[in-house]
Design a protein around this motif. Structure first.
Motif, PDB file in Angstrom:
ATOM      1  N   THR A 108       0.839  -1.186   0.000  1.00  0.00           N
ATOM      2  CA  THR A 108       0.000   0.000   0.000  1.00  0.00           C
ATOM      3  C   THR A 108       0.880   1.244   0.000  1.00  0.00           C
ATOM      4  O   THR A 108       2.006   1.216   0.526  1.00  0.00           O
ATOM      5  N   PRO A 109       0.452   2.350  -0.614  1.00  0.00           N
ATOM      6  CA  PRO A 109       1.279   3.568  -0.680  1.00  0.00           C
ATOM      7  C   PRO A 109       1.724   4.041   0.702  1.00  0.00           C
ATOM      8  O   PRO A 109       0.916   4.177   1.621  1.00  0.00           O
ATOM      9  N   GLY A 110       3.026   4.236   0.839  1.00  0.00           N
ATOM     10  CA  GLY A 110       3.566   4.746   2.085  1.00  0.00           C
ATOM     11  C   GLY A 110       3.792   3.698   3.159  1.00  0.00           C
ATOM     12  O   GLY A 110       4.314   4.017   4.227  1.00  0.00           O
ATOM     13  N   LYS A 164     -11.693 -11.919 -10.552  1.00  0.00           N
ATOM     14  CA  LYS A 164     -11.269 -10.853 -11.457  1.00  0.00           C
ATOM     15  C   LYS A 164      -9.998 -10.163 -10.959  1.00  0.00           C
ATOM     16  O   LYS A 164      -9.008 -10.088 -11.683  1.00  0.00           O
ATOM     17  N   SER A 165     -10.026  -9.666  -9.715  1.00  0.00           N
ATOM     18  CA  SER A 165      -8.868  -8.919  -9.234  1.00  0.00           C
ATOM     19  C   SER A 165      -8.921  -8.748  -7.719  1.00  0.00           C
ATOM     20  O   SER A 165      -9.971  -8.936  -7.079  1.00  0.00           O
ATOM     21  N   ALA A 166      -7.764  -8.374  -7.165  1.00  0.00           N
ATOM     22  CA  ALA A 166      -7.659  -7.947  -5.773  1.00  0.00           C
ATOM     23  C   ALA A 166      -6.656  -6.809  -5.756  1.00  0.00           C
ATOM     24  O   ALA A 166      -5.528  -6.960  -6.257  1.00  0.00           O
ATOM     25  N   ARG A 167      -7.035  -5.664  -5.209  1.00  0.00           N
ATOM     26  CA  ARG A 167      -6.147  -4.501  -5.286  1.00  0.00           C
ATOM     27  C   ARG A 167      -6.428  -3.535  -4.146  1.00  0.00           C
ATOM     28  O   ARG A 167      -7.483  -3.574  -3.507  1.00  0.00           O
ATOM     29  N   TRP A 168      -5.439  -2.672  -3.912  1.00  0.00           N
ATOM     30  CA  TRP A 168      -5.628  -1.579  -2.969  1.00  0.00           C
ATOM     31  C   TRP A 168      -6.479  -0.507  -3.660  1.00  0.00           C
ATOM     32  O   TRP A 168      -6.129  -0.015  -4.727  1.00  0.00           O
ATOM     33  N   THR A 169      -7.585  -0.138  -3.052  1.00  0.00           N
ATOM     34  CA  THR A 169      -8.412   0.947  -3.587  1.00  0.00           C
ATOM     35  C   THR A 169      -8.294   2.206  -2.740  1.00  0.00           C
ATOM     36  O   THR A 169      -8.868   3.238  -3.065  1.00  0.00           O
ATOM     37  N   ALA A 170      -7.535   2.119  -1.646  1.00  0.00           N
ATOM     38  CA  ALA A 170      -7.197   3.239  -0.779  1.00  0.00           C
ATOM     39  C   ALA A 170      -6.039   2.757   0.092  1.00  0.00           C
ATOM     40  O   ALA A 170      -5.776   1.546   0.154  1.00  0.00           O
ATOM     41  N   PRO A 171      -5.320   3.658   0.763  1.00  0.00           N
ATOM     42  CA  PRO A 171      -4.197   3.212   1.594  1.00  0.00           C
ATOM     43  C   PRO A 171      -4.582   2.197   2.667  1.00  0.00           C
ATOM     44  O   PRO A 171      -3.730   1.420   3.112  1.00  0.00           O
ATOM     45  N   ASP A 172      -5.866   2.197   3.068  1.00  0.00           N
ATOM     46  CA  ASP A 172      -6.300   1.244   4.096  1.00  0.00           C
ATOM     47  C   ASP A 172      -7.491   0.407   3.630  1.00  0.00           C
ATOM     48  O   ASP A 172      -8.259  -0.099   4.446  1.00  0.00           O
ATOM     49  N   ARG A 173      -7.642   0.246   2.314  1.00  0.00           N
ATOM     50  CA  ARG A 173      -8.771  -0.520   1.774  1.00  0.00           C
ATOM     51  C   ARG A 173      -8.292  -1.497   0.704  1.00  0.00           C
ATOM     52  O   ARG A 173      -7.495  -1.152  -0.170  1.00  0.00           O
ATOM     53  N   ILE A 174      -8.831  -2.707   0.793  1.00  0.00           N
ATOM     54  CA  ILE A 174      -8.562  -3.744  -0.205  1.00  0.00           C
ATOM     55  C   ILE A 174      -9.895  -4.172  -0.791  1.00  0.00           C
ATOM     56  O   ILE A 174     -10.845  -4.466  -0.048  1.00  0.00           O
ATOM     57  N   THR A 175      -9.974  -4.241  -2.112  1.00  0.00           N
ATOM     58  CA  THR A 175     -11.190  -4.694  -2.780  1.00  0.00           C
ATOM     59  C   THR A 175     -10.886  -5.954  -3.578  1.00  0.00           C
ATOM     60  O   THR A 175      -9.979  -5.962  -4.417  1.00  0.00           O
ATOM     61  N   VAL A 176     -11.647  -7.014  -3.288  1.00  0.00           N
ATOM     62  CA  VAL A 176     -11.523  -8.273  -4.014  1.00  0.00           C
ATOM     63  C   VAL A 176     -12.771  -8.415  -4.869  1.00  0.00           C
ATOM     64  O   VAL A 176     -13.894  -8.351  -4.362  1.00  0.00           O
ATOM     65  N   THR A 177     -12.567  -8.623  -6.180  1.00  0.00           N
ATOM     66  CA  THR A 177     -13.682  -8.572  -7.126  1.00  0.00           C
ATOM     67  C   THR A 177     -13.809  -9.852  -7.937  1.00  0.00           C
ATOM     68  O   THR A 177     -12.803 -10.420  -8.385  1.00  0.00           O
ATOM     69  N   ALA A 186     -11.242  -3.291   5.303  1.00  0.00           N
ATOM     70  CA  ALA A 186     -10.533  -2.174   5.911  1.00  0.00           C
ATOM     71  C   ALA A 186      -9.355  -2.737   6.701  1.00  0.00           C
ATOM     72  O   ALA A 186      -9.497  -3.727   7.421  1.00  0.00           O
ATOM     73  N   VAL A 187      -8.198  -2.095   6.577  1.00  0.00           N
ATOM     74  CA  VAL A 187      -6.983  -2.558   7.257  1.00  0.00           C
ATOM     75  C   VAL A 187      -6.679  -1.616   8.412  1.00  0.00           C
ATOM     76  O   VAL A 187      -6.501  -0.402   8.213  1.00  0.00           O
ATOM     77  N   ASP A 188      -6.618  -2.178   9.609  1.00  0.00           N
ATOM     78  CA  ASP A 188      -6.364  -1.373  10.804  1.00  0.00           C
ATOM     79  C   ASP A 188      -4.977  -0.732  10.725  1.00  0.00           C
ATOM     80  O   ASP A 188      -3.985  -1.407  10.426  1.00  0.00           O
ATOM     81  N   ALA A 189      -4.906   0.566  10.996  1.00  0.00           N
ATOM     82  CA  ALA A 189      -3.655   1.302  10.863  1.00  0.00           C
ATOM     83  C   ALA A 189      -2.593   0.845  11.855  1.00  0.00           C
ATOM     84  O   ALA A 189      -1.394   0.891  11.577  1.00  0.00           O
ATOM     85  N   GLU A 190      -3.036   0.376  13.025  1.00  0.00           N
ATOM     86  CA  GLU A 190      -2.068  -0.011  14.065  1.00  0.00           C
ATOM     87  C   GLU A 190      -1.616  -1.453  13.906  1.00  0.00           C
ATOM     88  O   GLU A 190      -0.426  -1.745  13.793  1.00  0.00           O
ATOM     89  N   SER A 191      -2.556  -2.381  13.896  1.00  0.00           N
ATOM     90  CA  SER A 191      -2.216  -3.813  13.908  1.00  0.00           C
ATOM     91  C   SER A 191      -2.089  -4.421  12.520  1.00  0.00           C
ATOM     92  O   SER A 191      -1.474  -5.474  12.358  1.00  0.00           O
ATOM     93  N   GLY A 192      -2.700  -3.773  11.518  1.00  0.00           N
ATOM     94  CA  GLY A 192      -2.704  -4.339  10.178  1.00  0.00           C
ATOM     95  C   GLY A 192      -3.770  -5.394   9.960  1.00  0.00           C
ATOM     96  O   GLY A 192      -3.839  -6.005   8.897  1.00  0.00           O
ATOM     97  N   THR A 193      -4.634  -5.608  10.947  1.00  0.00           N
ATOM     98  CA  THR A 193      -5.672  -6.627  10.835  1.00  0.00           C
ATOM     99  C   THR A 193      -6.772  -6.182   9.871  1.00  0.00           C
ATOM    100  O   THR A 193      -7.304  -5.083   9.991  1.00  0.00           O
ATOM    101  N   PRO A 194      -7.126  -7.037   8.898  1.00  0.00           N
ATOM    102  CA  PRO A 194      -8.184  -6.681   7.948  1.00  0.00           C
ATOM    103  C   PRO A 194      -9.571  -7.069   8.476  1.00  0.00           C
ATOM    104  O   PRO A 194      -9.725  -8.090   9.146  1.00  0.00           O
ATOM    105  N   THR A 195     -10.553  -6.252   8.155  1.00  0.00           N
ATOM    106  CA  THR A 195     -11.940  -6.526   8.527  1.00  0.00           C
ATOM    107  C   THR A 195     -12.834  -6.215   7.332  1.00  0.00           C
ATOM    108  O   THR A 195     -12.716  -5.139   6.732  1.00  0.00           O
ATOM    109  N   MET A 196     -13.725  -7.149   6.988  1.00  0.00           N
ATOM    110  CA  MET A 196     -14.620  -6.895   5.880  1.00  0.00           C
ATOM    111  C   MET A 196     -15.651  -5.842   6.278  1.00  0.00           C
ATOM    112  O   MET A 196     -16.323  -5.977   7.296  1.00  0.00           O
TER     113      MET A 196
END
Length: 209
Positions: A108-110, A164-177, A186-196
């Motif tokens: 993810t950027p940054g 079809k794809s899986a990509r970062w759609t924002a610095p803290d968002r992943i979209t699987v299509t 959504a990816v937690d900024a502190e722990s990195g844990t993803p939550t749908m």
């Protein structure tokens, strides 16, 4: 059989349990949020079983008591070890498969320590149903990096939830299509844990495994 040989053989027999214990640890680290590199290194049942049999075979040879138990253990352990090494060699050479797994990685950027990984495994054959897709998030560096498997799915025909794809759609968002729907994590900024956090369309094919 001398007492010293018996003691050494006993120590080796006990040490034969270590690869199995390591494999159990590897299986545990394969869980949601486990340490990915530890899982990759230790969650290898074929290799660990081969090491266990090899150590047991050495213990039998050190014991040097060719009674029914010793001879039987040596024969079984030897043949099993040869078979496991042959199977591992074929697997490593890619023989008996139609292709190897490919892996695409994007951070993810940054945040170079937050990596989205898309794995495509076509080793089961060229048919659509034989394809396998896995989407993972890795957070951290080295052996301490944690891994979450967001999606694991078999190939589907177009119109039936094909990946079809899986990509970062924002610095803290992943979209699987897929071709029928999508999931957003959504990816937690502190722990990195993803939550749908969002699901649209028919996403029945997007199962976490």
């Amino acid at each position: 059989m001398t007492r010293r040989r018996g003691a050494i053989a006993g120590v080796l027999a006990g040490a034969a349990l270590l690869p199995l214990a390591a494999c159990v640890l590897g299986r545990w680290e394969s869980r949601w949020g486990g340490h990915g590199r530890v899982a990759d290194a230790l969650n290898r049942p074929l290799l660990m079983l081969g090491l266990t049999l090899g150590i047991l075979l050495v213990a039998v040879l050190v014991r040097k008591r060719w009674d029914t138990i010793g001879l039987g253990a040596a024969l079984v352990g030897g043949f099993a070890l040869i078979a496991l090494l042959a199977a591992a060699g074929l697997h490593a050479a890619g023989l008996g498969t139609f292709g190897r797994a490919t892996e695409a990685r994007a951070s993810t950027p940054g945040r170079p320590d937050r990596v989205l990984v898309v794995v495509h495994d076509g080793s089961g054959g060229s048919e659509t149903e034989a394809q396998y897709w896995k989407v993972r998030l890795e957070s951290g560096d080295g052996w301490s990096a944690r891994r979450w498997t967001l999606v694991g799915m078999r190939g589907r025909f177009p119109g039936d939830g094909a990946f079809k794809s899986a990509r970062w759609t924002a610095p803290d968002r992943i979209t699987v299509t897929t071709d029928t729907g999508a999931k957003v994590y959504a990816v937690d900024a502190e722990s990195g844990t993803p939550t749908m956090v969002e699901s649209t369309g028919n996403v029945a094919s997007l199962t976490a495994r």
